[in-house]
Design a protein around this motif. Structure first.
Motif, PDB file in Angstrom:
ATOM      1  N   ALA A   1      49.216  -7.441  46.156  1.00 30.65           N
ATOM      2  CA  ALA A   1      50.631  -7.371  46.303  1.00 30.65           C
ATOM      3  C   ALA A   1      51.097  -5.952  46.612  1.00 30.65           C
ATOM      4  O   ALA A   1      50.522  -4.948  46.181  1.00 30.65           O
ATOM      5  N   THR A   2      52.586  -5.752  47.162  1.00 29.94           N
ATOM      6  CA  THR A   2      53.025  -4.810  47.475  1.00 29.94           C
ATOM      7  C   THR A   2      54.561  -5.065  46.528  1.00 29.94           C
ATOM      8  O   THR A   2      55.309  -6.130  46.675  1.00 29.94           O
ATOM      9  N   LEU A   3      54.846  -4.087  45.855  1.00 29.79           N
ATOM     10  CA  LEU A   3      55.839  -4.112  45.082  1.00 29.79           C
ATOM     11  C   LEU A   3      56.949  -3.024  45.527  1.00 29.79           C
ATOM     12  O   LEU A   3      56.621  -1.887  45.877  1.00 29.79           O
ATOM     13  N   LEU A   4      58.117  -3.045  45.272  1.00 30.96           N
ATOM     14  CA  LEU A   4      59.365  -1.943  45.126  1.00 30.96           C
ATOM     15  C   LEU A   4      59.836  -1.747  44.122  1.00 30.96           C
ATOM     16  O   LEU A   4      60.481  -2.592  43.655  1.00 30.96           O
ATOM     17  N   THR A   5      59.814  -0.840  43.427  1.00 32.14           N
ATOM     18  CA  THR A   5      60.420  -0.290  42.140  1.00 32.14           C
ATOM     19  C   THR A   5      61.559   0.362  42.239  1.00 32.14           C
ATOM     20  O   THR A   5      61.564   1.316  43.016  1.00 32.14           O
ATOM     21  N   ILE A   6      62.597  -0.155  41.564  1.00 31.69           N
ATOM     22  CA  ILE A   6      64.009   0.765  41.606  1.00 31.69           C
ATOM     23  C   ILE A   6      64.039   1.419  40.331  1.00 31.69           C
ATOM     24  O   ILE A   6      64.163   0.932  39.411  1.00 31.69           O
ATOM     25  N   PRO A   7      64.486   2.790  40.323  1.00 29.01           N
ATOM     26  CA  PRO A   7      64.672   3.243  39.015  1.00 29.01           C
ATOM     27  C   PRO A   7      65.897   2.755  38.166  1.00 29.01           C
ATOM     28  O   PRO A   7      66.708   2.318  38.733  1.00 29.01           O
ATOM     29  N   LEU A   8      65.814   2.660  36.874  1.00 27.32           N
ATOM     30  CA  LEU A   8      66.661   2.323  35.995  1.00 27.32           C
ATOM     31  C   LEU A   8      68.032   2.780  36.302  1.00 27.32           C
ATOM     32  O   LEU A   8      69.033   2.021  36.277  1.00 27.32           O
ATOM     33  N   GLU A   9      68.136   4.136  36.219  1.00 21.03           N
ATOM     34  CA  GLU A   9      69.630   4.774  36.386  1.00 21.03           C
ATOM     35  C   GLU A   9      70.310   4.007  37.592  1.00 21.03           C
ATOM     36  O   GLU A   9      71.622   4.534  37.460  1.00 21.03           O
ATOM     37  N   LEU A  10      69.835   3.527  38.501  1.00 22.84           N
ATOM     38  CA  LEU A  10      70.569   2.690  39.509  1.00 22.84           C
ATOM     39  C   LEU A  10      71.315   1.474  39.365  1.00 22.84           C
ATOM     40  O   LEU A  10      72.339   1.198  39.883  1.00 22.84           O
ATOM     41  N   MET A  11      70.968   1.031  38.035  1.00 20.75           N
ATOM     42  CA  MET A  11      71.376  -0.405  37.897  1.00 20.75           C
ATOM     43  C   MET A  11      72.697  -0.599  37.764  1.00 20.75           C
ATOM     44  O   MET A  11      73.479  -1.310  38.076  1.00 20.75           O
TER      45      MET A  11
ATOM     46  N   LEU B   1      62.797  -5.282  57.512  1.00 24.05           N
ATOM     47  CA  LEU B   1      61.788  -5.795  56.301  1.00 24.05           C
ATOM     48  C   LEU B   1      62.606  -6.627  55.174  1.00 24.05           C
ATOM     49  O   LEU B   1      62.337  -7.702  54.479  1.00 24.05           O
ATOM     50  N   LEU B   2      63.517  -5.193  54.655  1.00 23.86           N
ATOM     51  CA  LEU B   2      63.947  -5.507  53.508  1.00 23.86           C
ATOM     52  C   LEU B   2      65.165  -6.766  53.824  1.00 23.86           C
ATOM     53  O   LEU B   2      65.290  -7.495  52.830  1.00 23.86           O
ATOM     54  N   LYS B   3      65.905  -6.684  54.988  1.00 30.31           N
ATOM     55  CA  LYS B   3      66.869  -7.823  55.394  1.00 30.31           C
ATOM     56  C   LYS B   3      66.127  -9.011  55.614  1.00 30.31           C
ATOM     57  O   LYS B   3      66.770  -9.934  55.069  1.00 30.31           O
ATOM     58  N   LYS B   4      65.029  -9.259  55.810  1.00 34.24           N
ATOM     59  CA  LYS B   4      64.222 -10.447  55.846  1.00 34.24           C
ATOM     60  C   LYS B   4      63.812 -11.103  54.487  1.00 34.24           C
ATOM     61  O   LYS B   4      64.267 -12.013  54.152  1.00 34.24           O
ATOM     62  N   LEU B   5      63.386 -10.109  53.666  1.00 39.45           N
ATOM     63  CA  LEU B   5      63.011 -10.547  52.240  1.00 39.45           C
ATOM     64  C   LEU B   5      64.217 -10.546  51.390  1.00 39.45           C
ATOM     65  O   LEU B   5      64.183 -11.608  50.494  1.00 39.45           O
ATOM     66  N   PHE B   6      65.172  -9.995  51.529  1.00 40.45           N
ATOM     67  CA  PHE B   6      66.322  -9.846  50.737  1.00 40.45           C
ATOM     68  C   PHE B   6      67.461  -9.921  51.626  1.00 40.45           C
ATOM     69  O   PHE B   6      68.290  -8.946  51.631  1.00 40.45           O
ATOM     70  N   PRO B   7      67.886 -10.971  52.043  1.00 39.17           N
ATOM     71  CA  PRO B   7      68.989 -11.176  53.055  1.00 39.17           C
ATOM     72  C   PRO B   7      70.475 -10.895  52.317  1.00 39.17           C
ATOM     73  O   PRO B   7      70.479 -11.571  51.074  1.00 39.17           O
ATOM     74  N   GLY B   8      71.553 -10.520  53.122  1.00 37.22           N
ATOM     75  CA  GLY B   8      72.716 -10.686  52.389  1.00 37.22           C
ATOM     76  C   GLY B   8      73.243  -9.530  51.697  1.00 37.22           C
ATOM     77  O   GLY B   8      74.434  -9.398  50.893  1.00 37.22           O
ATOM     78  N   PHE B   9      72.360  -8.300  51.640  1.00 40.05           N
ATOM     79  CA  PHE B   9      72.920  -7.005  50.764  1.00 40.05           C
ATOM     80  C   PHE B   9      73.591  -6.186  51.983  1.00 40.05           C
ATOM     81  O   PHE B   9      73.619  -6.349  53.115  1.00 40.05           O
ATOM     82  N   GLU B  10      74.544  -5.627  51.143  1.00 35.95           N
ATOM     83  CA  GLU B  10      75.332  -4.577  52.235  1.00 35.95           C
ATOM     84  C   GLU B  10      74.431  -3.572  52.880  1.00 35.95           C
ATOM     85  O   GLU B  10      73.338  -3.052  52.118  1.00 35.95           O
TER      86      GLU B  10
ATOM     87  N   MET C   1      68.066   1.285  48.836  1.00 33.71           N
ATOM     88  CA  MET C   1      66.622   0.833  48.353  1.00 33.71           C
ATOM     89  C   MET C   1      65.647   1.715  49.303  1.00 33.71           C
ATOM     90  O   MET C   1      64.556   1.808  48.689  1.00 33.71           O
ATOM     91  N   LEU C   2      65.993   1.992  50.482  1.00 30.91           N
ATOM     92  CA  LEU C   2      65.101   2.747  51.198  1.00 30.91           C
ATOM     93  C   LEU C   2      64.865   4.224  50.557  1.00 30.91           C
ATOM     94  O   LEU C   2      63.842   4.695  50.698  1.00 30.91           O
ATOM     95  N   GLN C   3      65.978   4.869  50.178  1.00 27.34           N
ATOM     96  CA  GLN C   3      66.285   6.198  49.770  1.00 27.34           C
ATOM     97  C   GLN C   3      65.377   6.230  48.317  1.00 27.34           C
ATOM     98  O   GLN C   3      64.721   7.281  48.184  1.00 27.34           O
ATOM     99  N   HIS C   4      65.599   5.393  47.467  1.00 27.06           N
ATOM    100  CA  HIS C   4      65.307   5.500  46.104  1.00 27.06           C
ATOM    101  C   HIS C   4      64.065   4.619  45.665  1.00 27.06           C
ATOM    102  O   HIS C   4      63.290   4.996  44.674  1.00 27.06           O
ATOM    103  N   GLY C   5      63.853   3.485  46.395  1.00 29.25           N
ATOM    104  CA  GLY C   5      62.630   2.722  45.903  1.00 29.25           C
ATOM    105  C   GLY C   5      61.388   3.048  46.155  1.00 29.25           C
ATOM    106  O   GLY C   5      61.294   4.280  47.072  1.00 29.25           O
ATOM    107  N   VAL C   6      60.348   2.859  45.223  1.00 32.53           N
ATOM    108  CA  VAL C   6      59.117   3.645  44.989  1.00 32.53           C
ATOM    109  C   VAL C   6      58.213   2.303  45.563  1.00 32.53           C
ATOM    110  O   VAL C   6      58.297   1.238  44.785  1.00 32.53           O
TER     111      VAL C   6
END
Length: 206
Positions: A100-110, A5-14, A21-26
């Motif tokens: 809606a469904t959101l994926l939130t990424i912690p600030l410290e990873l930026m 699903l992540l690859k479909k929505l956000f293609p081209g990431f390593e 994203m799977l480990q830290h995303g909420v």
């Protein structure tokens, strides 16, 4: 949520980035009409849209709204990218137009992602550019167009987003355009008289 699903929505990431994203995303689920951001709110995570539509808008001191743009699945809230990274507060409002469904990424990873993953850096830059272009279109519509042209511009954006049958009242449109219900109703009747009624389906007395 899974990697396909992540690859479909956000293609081209390593691959390693998808794993992070799977480990830290909420995951966050929001209902139609639920607010996501308020003016002055501290943003402590980056917001990615997995499903649904989010509306960004400004609000004046009297509570009147002015529509800016929509965010869809596969996009990021650029404001959250900027404010989270710089630890600033929001200057706009955001609300879920649909469930809606959101994926939130912690600030410290930026910092890590920007330096370790070229694809994330490019995604952030592209998100900034796309939202800036949307903002310029909105500014142009306000600064260089009269209200009937702004209304047609607004309706075309809404139709492109939701299809020809819009669940909008005349008051909803007036709020987004910082106008009055009476003005919008009059202009919609004028549009119908000019043969533009095929643009969308909105009750003339809605």
């Amino acid at each position: 949520m899974d990697k396909p699903l992540l690859k479909k929505l956000f293609p081209g990431f390593e691959d390693a980035l998808y794993e992070e994203m799977l480990q830290h995303g909420v995951l966050r689920y929001v209902k139609e009409g639920e607010p996501l951001l308020r003016v002055g709110q501290h943003i402590r995570s980056v917001i990615l849209i997995l499903e649904g539509v989010i509306k960004l808008y400004r609000e004046d001191d009297d509570g009147n709204e002015f529509f800016i743009y929509h965010l869809n699945a596969g996009q990021a809230c650029s404001l959250s990218l900027v404010c989270a990274y710089k630890q600033e507060t929001s200057e706009v409002m955001a609300r879920a137009v649909t469930n809606a469904t959101l994926l939130t990424i912690p600030l410290e990873l930026m910092d890590k992602w920007l330096s370790h993953y070229k694809s994330w850096y490019e995604f952030v830059i592209t998100s900034y550019r796309n939202r800036f272009e949307e903002l310029l279109k909105t500014i142009d519509a306000v600064a260089f167009s009269n209200m009937d042209e702004r209304l047609e511009f607004y309706l075309r954006k809404q139709v492109a987003q939701f299809g020809p049958v819009l669940k909008l009242t005349h008051q909803d449109i007036a709020g987004d355009l910082n106008s009055s219900r009476e003005v919008i109703s009059r202009l919609l009747k004028k549009m119908e008289a000019k043969g533009l009624s095929g643009l969308t389906e909105i009750p003339l007395n809605g």
